[in-house]
Design an enzyme around this catalytic site. Structure first.
Site, PDB file in Angstrom:
ATOM      1  N   SER A  13       0.861  -1.061   0.109  1.00 45.80           N
ATOM      2  CA  SER A  13      -0.002  -0.002  -0.132  1.00 45.80           C
ATOM      3  C   SER A  13       0.887   1.267   0.001  1.00 45.80           C
ATOM      4  CB  SER A  13      -1.065  -0.118   1.240  1.00 45.80           C
ATOM      5  OG  SER A  13      -1.736   1.089   1.083  1.00 45.80           O
ATOM      6  N   HIS A  40      -2.653  -0.859  -3.558  1.00 41.48           N
ATOM      7  CA  HIS A  40      -3.717   0.058  -3.261  1.00 41.48           C
ATOM      8  C   HIS A  40      -3.287   1.214  -4.078  1.00 41.48           C
ATOM      9  CE1 HIS A  40      -4.162  -1.988   0.986  1.00 41.48           C
ATOM     10  NE2 HIS A  40      -4.742  -2.855   0.085  1.00 41.48           N
ATOM     11  N   ASP A 133      -4.777  -4.826   5.406  1.00 35.86           N
ATOM     12  CA  ASP A 133      -4.829  -5.680   4.360  1.00 35.86           C
ATOM     13  C   ASP A 133      -3.713  -6.689   4.144  1.00 35.86           C
ATOM     14  OD1 ASP A 133      -6.084  -6.565   2.246  1.00 35.86           O
ATOM     15  OD2 ASP A 133      -5.830  -5.156   0.876  1.00 35.86           O
TER      16      ASP A 133
END
Length: 191
Positions: A13, A40, A133
């Site tokens: 991310s 992401h 995540d």
């Protein structure tokens, strides 16, 4: 004796592009294992992620397409605003289901679907990021006897994602980016 991996999945991310740019430049063009990346990112009119990574690697970099066959020599990237899944016939599928851990694409979704297809032949890597995540996805990979690596949080731009993965006891090795790169390069000498 190193195990034989059939696919490598990587999740990141915030700070992930910089991390990937330290890992991929030295991978050979004939790298024998497909790499699938969930980074992401927001859906933007001009998305440069593929372009930037292609300038840094000899691998073919492309956004994953629906029903596309997964092949070696490629670095596949999850398209923005879609979950990326792997089907039993080793093709991609895209989903616009609700975000998972506030993210679409979600690392967990890719990792869990890949674990059910590749089992012990899957290598999962979690890099820098500012949410959790990937933690459940790494647990899924471990539960199917796959192998898992986390970036060392001490050198991560954002520590939460690797710290969460490590705290879940789903990580086989904690490595710095240079060590992850060397781990991947070493896989080519074993093929």
């Amino acid at each position: 004796m190193m195990r034989k991996f059939r696919v490598i999945v990587i999740g990141c991310s915030a700070g992930g592009l910089q991390a990937m740019m330290q890992i991929v430049p030295e991978l050979p063009k004939e790298f024998p294992i497909p790499i699938i990346l969930v980074q992401h990112r927001a859906k933007e009119p001009k998305d440069l992620l593929e372009e930037v990574l292609q300038h840094k690697t000899k691998l073919n970099v492309k956004q994953a397409d629906e029903k596309e066959k997964i092949l070696p020599g490629y670095l596949y990237i999850a398209p923005p605003d879609y979950h990326l899944l792997i089907e039993q016939d080793e093709t991609f599928s895209l989903s616009s289901d609700e975000p998972v851990q506030y993210s679409r694409p979600s690392i967990d979704v890719l990792f869990e679907s890949a674990a059910s297809v590749y089992g012990a032949g899957l290598l999962g890597i979690i890099l820098t990021g500012a949410n959790q995540d990937g933690t459940y996805g790494l647990k899924a990979i471990k539960s199917k006897n796959g192998y898992t690596i986390s970036q060392n949080p001490k050198e991560a731009a954002f520590q939460l994602m690797p710290e969460s993965a490590i705290a879940s006891n789903a990580v086989d090795q904690v490595l710095k980016l240079q060590e992850i790169k060397q781990f991947l390069i070493n896989l080519t000498s074993d093929v």
